[in-house]
Write a protein that holds these residues in place. Structure first.
Motif, PDB file in Angstrom:
ATOM      1  N   LEU A  19      -5.123   0.561  30.014  1.00 19.77           N
ATOM      2  CA  LEU A  19      -4.523  -0.549  30.972  1.00 19.77           C
ATOM      3  C   LEU A  19      -3.960  -1.667  30.267  1.00 19.77           C
ATOM      4  N   SER A  20      -4.587  -2.017  28.977  1.00 20.60           N
ATOM      5  CA  SER A  20      -4.098  -3.182  28.329  1.00 20.60           C
ATOM      6  C   SER A  20      -3.133  -2.909  27.665  1.00 20.60           C
ATOM      7  N   LYS A  73     -11.035  -2.709  38.094  1.00 21.28           N
ATOM      8  CA  LYS A  73     -10.222  -2.816  37.088  1.00 21.28           C
ATOM      9  C   LYS A  73      -8.660  -2.195  37.030  1.00 21.28           C
ATOM     10  N   PRO A 114      -6.051  -6.061  37.925  1.00 21.00           N
ATOM     11  CA  PRO A 114      -5.333  -6.945  37.041  1.00 21.00           C
ATOM     12  C   PRO A 114      -4.080  -6.360  36.325  1.00 21.00           C
ATOM     13  N   PRO A 115      -4.142  -5.176  35.821  1.00 24.44           N
ATOM     14  CA  PRO A 115      -2.994  -4.319  35.173  1.00 24.44           C
ATOM     15  C   PRO A 115      -1.782  -4.390  36.186  1.00 24.44           C
ATOM     16  N   THR A 136      -9.302   4.203  30.455  1.00 23.21           N
ATOM     17  CA  THR A 136      -9.086   2.684  31.049  1.00 23.21           C
ATOM     18  C   THR A 136      -8.728   1.971  29.827  1.00 23.21           C
ATOM     19  N   PRO A 137      -9.029   1.935  28.606  1.00 30.56           N
ATOM     20  CA  PRO A 137      -8.689   0.899  27.651  1.00 30.56           C
ATOM     21  C   PRO A 137      -7.094   0.877  27.733  1.00 30.56           C
TER      22      PRO A 137
END
Lengths: 924, 436
Positions: free
Chosen positions: A248-249, A283, A286-287, A245-246
């Protein structure tokens, strides 16, 4: 300009001049000459004549010149293989150079020279470079293995480079790991069955560690590779998700989308009631939205993918409608894609906003976009019932604009609205009729004609309107002709007195003057119907039509699942499986989502097949790659079998992506397909002979290292059995047999272990009967009755697929209550009909009925009308689906021996768990 | 993976052609020219499939960049790579124009060889590339052995974007918060959609391998701090905190740390780079409000009045204000009256362009126009494109504030206090449209 001169170089005379310059003593002059050569090469001129002269420049300590020469070599070596050998020495020497940049350059270039003789020399330097102390050289060598594999796969295997490559996955340098992963993934793609990318929790852990450290591109390679892994259980799945998941930023959209792919896939394994599942869903939104502020090309790719994601998991973006509103300056390809997603997300909550937007778009300039916007309004009406009225009035406003293509598009969608909400908006017909003359596109004309025919009784001058179309009948497109034919027949059935002449005219136009077989056939059918039985004709032609479904353009669930596994790639942009556009062996394997979490994990190895990580599903037949990672321990009989009904229900839902109508859906797919008809026919052909499938060879000895398996399926006293003969045609003794099935259409699974207790000596055969249960996991197969089987023995695991007769699945309790039968029969809408023929049947109706009973097809009632015997029959499939049938035997001949060929028209109907077969026998 | 990469000029002549895979032939170069560059229709998709070969393209001014493949490649990656390729080329020789590409074709081939291997993108950070791909080819061989291994470890290392041993006499940091505020408003003044897409762009001139930590008034962080202690601080800044919908970071930022602690820590590249991008949709300060009034007077005349109101502190000044009012295609003449600035009818653009150099907050200004129309028999109504606006304001419309940017370099003898830091906020209009 110097370089303009380079580019405008004329070839013929210059070659000679260049030759001289290339052989010059001055370094600068040499370099300029090579530059000129490369420039000519770029624009497509043939400078291969200079090969020896250019290669002579290779021995230089000037890195820039060296690179230029290498570039030339890569281009022309193939056409001059003998001379290319001249370069080998330099390459080999460069691979020993103290400068790592030069070592890497040499090994990189060598891999690009696709000449067999050179590849032989490449092996030694490559082996050294793979173990080089410098990571830059190692990462280059890793890619070189993939290059070499592309030229000569056998060589790479023989030299053991694959093992070295696998070792590099544990390298200390993240970039080396990333390139090794990329190379291995590519090689594995052309060996679908090899266990090359042996992904296990340890390697996954290594990859996840490297993921945090390598370049953006490396992260993409690793994520794409991770997506091919299937975690063992939900806990592993969650822990991988947490570490992905990190990403995704990340600023790089490709990293984000590849991470989305991994998450979308692994989410399938998570139980839906888990807190983490909900967190993950939140989560993801947003991406995805952020991707829409990227450059337009990326937006396009993102939107194509979002279209898939929204179909699979609508909940992710359901609150994000606004971001898909079209901006005036968006490129057209972005606009069109946004529109698609807007419709998918439209719901009662946001429909007002959506409609206001769509109305705005319908006044734009781009014709395609405007058309799509108008069409979208219609789709909103069909999707959100509450908005239908507003949509219709919006469409009417648009028709008033009189813009030709807007009007036509509006009429096409209004037709669909009529089909969804019959007898509700007919008041608008008058307005539509006003625009009759302006319609020039076939689709719009056909839609208008359909409306006139369907509501003929309410349109006073329907006959005049249709007649006006009839004048230019032969100039119309087929679509319009067919529609016109049907509409006039409808009109005739509604107002028979005034329109006799018209219907005669259209029937003769269709049957006599047309050379289109579809049109002619439809004409003949109508004609015959009208002339033999007008009442029946009315029932057929004016039958109540089923309502059209909400979403007409959804991607078929199995394809959708596959595309989800390809998020971010070209397949997701084209919305086609890779096999549709990739040549050769690459990418033809079908990927699947991991099994849904409803398959309870506690059945453990007993449900081995259900947990089978279906990473790869072969297209048809022989490569049962998805069974590869199976745990082939014999199923333990101690584990409690999952409750039959719920197991089936869940399976079906999983198959169709959820929803209450899952069973109906399954049935529709089951019965509406021609494939399935072909499966049922043999059962009905019991009429002519007692039905047992003959013993077939399923697995020839050649394919299975000497093990031959032949067999058949039978149903005995309510138990389905797979009767097999195993023959050992090899030289050694075979032991430790076990069997497993892949998920299949009807949930067939072994009910016990395979009973081959004694070792099978060479040339010995043994018969084994395997009882089957129908409570296994369900997945639709192509063809429907396909069964993929894995058999293990002490030698290897073998795969084969076979087809079982559908009749085997007819249950003993398939006799329906008479009353229930009658009620069900009436409730079935017409459109679930299918037709098929049975030929060469020499039995009368009673004998047929008896025979069929033997296969659990029960006769409920029989009646005789006008010399026709009608048999009403029912049968029940093991998964609870009922099939109802009407068998009509028309014996025109008083002699009761049914003679020669039987032409059988059968109609399949299915609805709410029931299906009907109507069979018309006609004597020739 | 990528099978080949071509660069064309506007006429479709090949300037650069590099083939990486055997399945891509010379005919692919022509196929793209014929089917895409020379196509009569407007481009309908950035991805095209011609004869089972897929082409990805992006355009920079007159130059077409096309990546070609026959496999099921990661499409997102290909586009990201093409953009990156443009960035790298721009960093080496400035604008991507036909002339520049021709003049630097040797360099471009060298770059393509380095950053794309067998179609797999490799390290493409200009900072790293510039250490060993230089236009002076001779230089590269005079690296000492130490330097060489330093280069390779940088290219392949964890911190591929920064080299060791950077030294500045003055350690300085420039931080720009650049926001573009996007709006779509209905004629009645209802906000149909509004969002801010922001970027934090930095220029860092710092010695050594400094560890940086960046903090802003992110609602999640502030709320967390408010809970754990210092209630006073939390209450004070709680009001000003902003909800960030989503953000993405430069690859130097430790994403796992952001994910777990929501702290932004990194070792910065040297020079210019974009630290993060973010998006907000809540509580946006819309710097301007546009109120349109369009009246059709008969068939040949249109009266348009547009009022703009500035909606921010009166002490601040907005700049470069431009309002663009579209006019129908059959406009024959326009009369304009405006209170402030200059307005002009631009026939070639079918628009009235009204420019105001400066405008303070809490003010309003208006323009009225009379548009004469030629009578037409075109049935289609004029589509009335939205009125768009451009401006620049010296604050962040999202409300974002930089709280701190700390620098730690334990090995060298300078501390966070010695670093000179500059922060600037610029809010610009993105697509700022009001329908009329």
């Amino acid at each position: 300009m110097m370089c303009d001169f380079l580019f405008s170089l004329v070839c013929t005379g210059e070659i000679f001049e260049l030759k001289a310059e290339l052989n010059s003593d001055k370094k600068e002059k040499k370099k300029e000459a090579v530059k000129k050569v490369i420039a000519s090469m770029t624009v497509g001129k043939d400078v291969s004549a200079l090969f020896p002269d250019v290669v002579n420049c290779m021995q230089t300590d000037n890195l820039e010149l060296k690179k230029l020469v290498y570039l030339y070599l890569m281009n022309y070596a193939k056409s001059q293989p003998d001379m290319a050998i001249m370069a080998v020495n330099t390459f080999v020497k460069d691979c020993e150079d103290p400068n790592p940049l030069i070592r890497a350059l040499a090994v990189r270039t060598m891999g690009c020279i696709r000449v067999d003789k050179i590849t032989e020399y490449l092996c030694e330097p490559l082996r050294k470079c793979l173990k080089d102390e410098d990571p830059y050289v190692r990462k280059t060598a890793a890619v070189c293995v993939a290059k070499l594999h592309d030229i000569n796969a056998q060589l790479v295997e023989d030299q053991g480079f694959l093992d070295t490559l696998k070792d590099l996955i544990s390298d200390s340098n993240p970039m080396v790991v990333a390139n090794a992963v990329a190379a291995l993934s590519e090689i594995a793609e052309s060996h679908p069955n090899s266990n090359l990318l042996d992904l296990n929790p340890q390697t996954i852990n290594k990859l996840l560690t490297a993921l945090n450290e390598c370049t953006e591109w490396g992260q993409i390679f690793i994520l794409d590779c991770l997506a091919n892994y299937t975690p063992r259980d939900d806990r592993e799945s969650q822990s991988i998700c947490e570490r992905v998941t990190p990403r995704l930023s990340h600023a790089n959209s490709a990293v984000v989308l590849s991470a989305v792919k991994v998450l979308m896939k692994f989410m399938e394994m998570l139980p839906k009631d888990l807190d983490y599942y909900g967190t993950l869903l939140k989560k993801l939104a947003p991406p995805l939205v952020t991707l829409l502020s990227a450059e337009p090309e990326l937006q396009y790719v993102a939107l194509r993918n979002i279209n898939l994601i929204v179909q699979r998991r609508p909940e992710i973006l359901k609150h994000e409608m606004k971001v898909f509103f079209v901006k005036y300056n968006d490129p057209i390809y972005v606009k069109l894609e946004k529109l698609d997603i807007m419709i998918r997300l439209a719901s009662q909550a946001n429909i007002a906003q959506v409609l206001a937007e769509l109305k705005e778009y319908a006044t734009e300039v781009d014709v395609d976009f405007v058309r799509k916007a108008v069409r979208a309004i219609g789709r909103c009406a069909i999707k959100v019932e509450q908005s239908a009225e507003r949509c219709v009035s919006t469409l009417l406003d648009l028709i008033q604009t009189k813009v030709n293509y807007v009007v036509q598009e509006a009429i096409v969608v209004i037709k669909d609205i009529f089909r969804k909400y019959p007898n509700k908006y007919e008041s608008v017909i008058a307005t539509l009729c006003e625009n009759l003359d302006s319609l020039d596109e076939p689709e719009a004309r056909a839609a208008m004609i359909w409306i006139v025919g369907e509501y003929a009784e309410r349109i006073d001058n329907a006959d005049e309107l249709l007649e006006s179309f009839l004048e230019g009948f032969h100039d119309e497109s087929t679509q319009v002709q067919l529609q016109l034919l049907t509409a006039i027949v409808k009109l005739f059935l509604k107002k028979p007195t005034e329109t006799q002449e018209l219907v005669q005219q259209v029937l003769s136009l269709a049957t006599q003057d047309s050379d289109n077989p579809d049109l002619r056939d439809r004409g003949y059918i109508y004609w015959r119907l009208l002339s033999t039985d007008p009442v029946a004709a009315k029932e057929v032609v004016l039958a109540e039509k089923p309502l059209i479904s909400e979403e007409t353009d959804l991607i078929e669930p199995t394809l959708l699942e596959e595309l989800i596994c390809h998020i971010g790639t070209l397949a997701s942009v084209y919305h086609k499986p890779p096999s549709a556009f990739v040549e050769g062996s690459r990418g033809v394997q079908h990927k699947r989502l991991p099994g849904s979490s409803v398959e309870s994990p506690d059945t453990g190895s007993a449900a081995g097949v259900s947990e089978a990580p279906p990473a790869v599903i072969p297209s048809q037949g022989d490569l049962l790659g998805d069974l590869l990672n199976l745990d082939l321990t014999p199923p333990t009989t101690t584990g409690p079998p999952p409750p039959a009904s719920s197991g089936m229900q869940m399976g079906a839902m999983d198959l169709l992506g959820g929803g209450l109508d899952s069973l109906v859906g399954l049935l529709n797919t089951v019965l509406s397909e021609a494939v399935s008809l072909r499966c049922v026919i043999p059962a009905l052909q019991n009429l002519s002979s007692h039905y047992t499938t003959c013993c077939q060879v399923w697995l020839p000895a050649m394919k299975a290292k000497g093990l031959e398996i032949s067999g058949t399926f039978v149903r005995r006293a309510g138990v389905i059995q797979m009767e097999m003969t195993l023959t050992n045609k090899a030289m050694s003794v075979m032991t430790d047999f076990a069997i497993q099935f892949n998920r299949n259409s009807f949930g067939l699974a072994p009910a016990g272990p395979l009973q081959v207790l004694t070792p099978l000596s060479p040339n010995q055969s043994i018969e084994a009967a395997l009882p089957l249960s129908t409570v296994g996991p369900v997945m639709k197969m192509e063809p429907l009755n396909n069964l993929q089987v894995a058999v293990k023995n002490n030698i290897d695991v073998f795969y084969f697929s076979c087809q079982y007769p559908i009749s085997m699945l007819f249950a003993e309790d398939g006799k329906m209550e008479r009353q229930v039968f009658l009620a069900t029969w009436k409730d079935i809408p017409n459109d679930n009909e299918s037709q098929f023929q049975i030929k060469d049947c020499h039995l009368n109706s009673d004998a047929a009925s008896n025979k069929l009973q033997g296969s659990n097809i029960f006769t409920i009632a029989k009646r005789t009308v006008e010399g026709q015997d009608m048999l009403y029959q029912s049968m029940k499939l093991t998964n609870g689906i009922w099939v109802l049938a009407e068998l009509r035997v028309q014996a025109g001949n008083p002699n009761y021996t049914v003679s020669t060929v039987l032409v059988v028209l059968a109609v399949f109907k299915s609805c709410a768990g029931a299906a009907v077969i109507t069979i018309y026998y006609q004597k020739k | 993976m990528i099978g080949g990469l071509f660069i064309y000029n506007h006429k479709g002549e090949v300037l650069i052609s590099r083939v990486y895979r055997d399945d891509i032939g010379r005919n692919a170069v022509d196929a793209f020219r014929v089917n895409v560059i020379h196509a009569r229709q407007q481009v309908r998709s950035p991805v095209s499939n011609i004869a089972r070969t897929s082409f990805f393209h992006v355009k920079r001014s007159n130059i077409w960049l096309a990546a070609v493949t026959k496999q099921n490649v990661n499409a997102t990656m290909v586009f990201e790579f093409l953009y990156k390729m443009c960035d790298v080329m721009a960093a080496y020789f400035g604008k991507i124009s036909e002339e520049n590409v021709k003049n630097n074709f040797v360099l471009i081939y060298e770059l393509l060889d380095e950053i794309l291997d067998f179609g797999y993108p490799q390290n493409s950070e200009t900072g790293a590339l510039k250490t060993f791909i230089t236009q002076q080819g001779i230089k590269s061989q005079h690296h000492s052995k130490e330097e060489q291994s330093q280069i390779t470890s940088q290219v392949t290392g964890q911190i591929g974007w920064r080299r060791e041993g950077i030294k500045y006499r003055r350690n300085e940091l420039f931080l720009d918060v650049l926001e573009s505020v996007n709006l779509l408003m209905s004629p009645q003044g209802q906000v149909l959609s509004a969002h801010v897409s922001g970027r934090v762009v930095m220029k860092s001139y710092l010695s050594g391998m400094p560890e940086c930590k960046f903090g802003m008034n992110d609602k999640i962080v502030i709320d967390k701090q408010g809970k754990t202690g210092s209630t006073e601080d939390g209450a004070k800044s709680g009001k000003q905190s902003i909800a960030i919908d989503d953000c993405t970071f430069h690859q130097c930022v430790r994403l796992s740390k952001f994910d777990s602690e929501r702290s932004i820590s990194f070792i910065p590249p040297d020079g210019d780079y974009e630290l993060m991008r973010y998006r907000t949709t809540k509580d946006i300060i819309l710097p301007f409000r546009v109120i349109p009034l369009v009246r059709e007077v008969g068939r040949t005349k249109l009266e348009v009045k547009v009022v703009i109101k500035s909606n921010f502190k009166s002490s601040l000044l907005a700049q470069k204000i431009e309002v663009r009012i579209p006019t129908p295609l059959n406009t024959s003449g326009v009369q304009l009256i405006c209170m402030k600035g200059k307005a002009k009818y631009k026939a070639s653009e079918n628009a009235i362009v009204w420019k105001v150099k400066r405008m303070a907050g809490m003010k309003e200004s208006q323009i009225s126009a009379e548009i004469e129309l030629l009578p037409t028999n075109d049935k289609k109504k004029w589509a009335r494109p939205p009125i768009s606006m451009n401006f620049e304001v010296p604050f962040a419309p999202s409300g974002l504030k930089v709280r701190y940017l700390k620098v730690f370099e334990p090995k060298l003898n300078y501390s966070d206090h010695d670093v000179i830091k500059w922060v600037r906020y610029i809010g610009r209009s993105g697509i700022y449209e009001t329908r009329c």
